[in-house]
Enzyme design. Structure first.
Site, PDB file in Angstrom:
ATOM      1  CB  SER A  30      -0.943   0.003   1.196  1.00 33.56           C
ATOM      2  OG  SER A  30      -1.943  -0.974   1.018  1.00 33.56           O
ATOM      3  CB  THR A  73      -4.118  -5.727   5.792  1.00 35.32           C
ATOM      4  OG1 THR A  73      -4.085  -7.030   5.229  1.00 35.32           O
ATOM      5  CG2 THR A  73      -2.826  -5.483   6.515  1.00 35.32           C
ATOM      6  CE  LYS A  77      -8.758  -6.441   5.283  1.00 29.84           C
ATOM      7  NZ  LYS A  77      -8.965  -6.780   3.888  1.00 29.84           N
ATOM      8  CD  GLU A  88     -19.525   2.163   4.093  1.00 25.44           C
ATOM      9  OE1 GLU A  88     -20.013   1.784   3.030  1.00 25.44           O
ATOM     10  OE2 GLU A  88     -18.672   1.510   4.724  1.00 25.44           O
ATOM     11  N   GLY A 137     -11.664 -19.167   3.309  1.00 25.12           N
ATOM     12  CA  GLY A 137     -11.237 -18.291   4.405  1.00 25.12           C
ATOM     13  C   GLY A 137     -12.437 -17.729   5.135  1.00 25.12           C
ATOM     14  N   GLY A 140     -11.967 -11.128   7.588  1.00 21.67           N
ATOM     15  CA  GLY A 140     -12.598  -9.910   7.096  1.00 21.67           C
ATOM     16  C   GLY A 140     -12.601  -9.792   5.584  1.00 21.67           C
ATOM     17  NE  ARG A 161      -6.297 -25.526   8.486  1.00 19.51           N
ATOM     18  CZ  ARG A 161      -5.385 -24.789   7.906  1.00 19.51           C
ATOM     19  NH1 ARG A 161      -5.234 -23.537   8.240  1.00 19.51           N
ATOM     20  NH2 ARG A 161      -4.592 -25.304   7.006  1.00 19.51           N
ATOM     21  CE1 TYR A 222       0.954  -7.001  -1.896  1.00 14.76           C
ATOM     22  CE2 TYR A 222      -1.319  -7.371  -1.287  1.00 14.76           C
ATOM     23  CZ  TYR A 222      -0.134  -6.690  -1.116  1.00 14.76           C
ATOM     24  OH  TYR A 222      -0.042  -5.718  -0.161  1.00 14.76           O
ATOM     25  N   GLY A 242      -4.142 -10.929  -6.954  1.00 13.50           N
ATOM     26  CA  GLY A 242      -4.683 -10.163  -5.830  1.00 13.50           C
ATOM     27  C   GLY A 242      -4.318  -8.689  -5.892  1.00 13.50           C
TER      28      GLY A 242
END
Ligand code: S3P
Length: 458
Positions: A30, A73, A77, A88, A137, A140, A161, A222, A242
């Site tokens: 990021s 991340t 999350k 929001e 998975g 979040g 899992r 990624y 990703g």
């Protein structure tokens, strides 16, 4: 939700500081995207990776360090969705926040993953209407994917899992739940048009023989190639990187944080332009920066205990060269004389840094551009952050610290910190929240972050 005014720190006369938080976080790209966007749009801003122990600690740090926007991340999350002041509607429905705006000490949570994943699928022409999909998975990111693709008409099964964890949210978003077992994957996947990997696992979770070439696979991870991406490619599946999702969620987050549209191509190039784990062969050292009293020397000793690397304290190097304590150097040569000696001492550590060592730097080392260039070139730069009030308490009466002589100490600390914050941010690979965390734990976290991201520093 309020509009964008107030979220732009430039409008309030100070340099924007944004961050990404996660655990681990050093692998995050990021900062590359946001810095590219700042440069392209001429925004005076910085973007750091913030290592915090919890979403709660990250929020407290954001408020005290003047961070006005955060990307969130794993694994924060869902916790973030519970603790922001306002949330929001989309983020509330998903139960996960990946973007936080901080305005005047109040925090507001958003979820731009939903838009990000939708855009990535659109870009790659994945048709979902009426199709079946598996989301791997239960965290979040998985929640956001489910919300996005159920919204496009897909029939979704969440496979994980921890089936119990998925059962708490997936049905509410309109998805079924199945355990992570070869058998169930072999039964479900042949019917599917899309499989989305939302775990942090690198190893194989899906049996290779459950994949067919007709399946599109979106792998959220990624930073390193996962077994899922490699298997999918070898079977002939269309694999969506990703990083495409990353770019689209970032564009939406950038809009929220700055009120401007980021340059899509520039941000994509920034994120695709670096090889996985590439820090360059010269970055062998761990370089600690941060304000006086942020704990650099103590953390440096803990780092030495864990890694066995050599340790150099920059102030001590200066003192040895000058044959007198720092306070005396300030008296005789002034701040400019001290800064010159500090530059020379840092330069003198070049060979040692190339071989790999820990350097605990003086608080003002980042003031000189040459020093900043040296730091960036010679190691993983870690910025220790402590709240100004804590800092003032730690430095005691400030007798040994000439930069704090004179006026009210806490005011002086706040002023200097404001002046230097952008310089610390500019050089750091990793910012660490130290409030309430022991020096040993901070050192462990630094080592863990580095080992997970940069194999050559092992
Ligand atoms: C300084 C910090 C000190 C020392 C000198 C100047 C500064 O180091 O280098 O007093 O300008 O912040 P510490 O940060 O280790 O106290």
């Amino acid at each position: 939700m309020s509009g964008h005014d107030g979220a732009d720190p430039q409008a309030r006369g100070c340099e924007a500081l944004l961050a990404v938080i996660g655990n681990p976080v050093l692998q995050s790209r990021s900062p590359l995207m946001f810095r590219a966007a700042f440069a392209a749009l001429g925004i005076q801003g910085n973007y750091v990776r913030l290592a915090a122990e919890s979403a709660q600690q990250a929020l407290a740090t954001a408020v005290s360090a003047g961070i006005t926007g955060m990307n969130v991340t794993a694994p924060f999350k869902e916790e973030m969705a519970r603790i922001v002041d306002e949330i929001e509607p989309c983020a509330r429905r998903v139960g996960a926040v990946n973007t936080v705006r901080v305005c005047e000490g109040r925090t507001e949570g958003h979820n731009t993953d939903v838009e990000g994943v939708t855009q990535a699928l659109v870009r790659h022409g994945v048709p979902l209407c009426g199709g079946e999909a598996v989301v791997l998975g239960t965290g979040g990111a998985a929640r956001a994917v489910v919300a996005a693709i159920v919204g496009q008409g897909a029939q979704v099964t969440v496979v994980g899992r921890n089936v119990g964890k998925a059962a708490l949210w997936a049905p509410q978003l309109g998805a079924a739940v199945a355990p992570l077992e070869d058998q169930s994957l072999r039964a479900i996947l042949p019917r599917c048009v899309l499989l989305v990997g939302c775990t942090t696992a690198i190893g194989r979770l899906v049996p290779r023989d459950a994949l067919r070439p007709e399946l599109a696979v979106l792998e959220a991870q990624y930073a390193k190639e996962t077994a899922l991406a490699a298997d999918a490619r070898s079977v002939g599946c269309r694999v969506i990187d990703g990083r495409d999702w990353l770019v689209y969620q970032a564009l939406a987050a950038f809009r929220l944080m700055t009120g401007r549209d980021g340059p899509e191509d520039g941000m994509r190039q920034a994120v695709y332009g670096v090889a996985a784990g590439d820090l360059g062969p010269t970055k062998r050292s761990i370089l600690l920066v941060g304000f006086m009293g942020s704990g650099k020397s103590t953390v440096a000793r803990e780092l030495q205990a864990i890694t066995g690397m050599r340790l150099a304290d920059l102030d001590e190097q200066v003192e040895q060269r000058a044959g007198m304590p720092v306070a005396r150097i300030f008296e005789t040569a002034g701040e400019s004389g001290f800064r010159q000696m500090e530059r020379d001492a840092l330069e003198g550590l070049t060979q040692q840094a190339a071989a790999g060592c820990i350097v605990s730097c003086g608080g003002g080392v980042v003031l000189a551009e040459e020093n900043r260039a040296w730091l960036r070139a010679n190691g993983v730069v870690v910025w220790l952050w402590a709240d100004p009030t804590t800092t003032s308490e730690r430095v005691g009466d400030g007798q040994q610290r000439p930069m704090l002589h004179g006026s009210d100490r806490e005011v002086r600390v706040r002023t200097l910190l404001r002046e230097r914050r952008a310089r610390y941010a500019e050089v750091s690979d990793l910012m660490i929240a130290t409030e309430g965390t022991s020096p040993k734990r901070i050192a462990e976290r630094i080592v863990d972050e580095i080992h997970r991201t940069y194999d050559h520093l092992r």
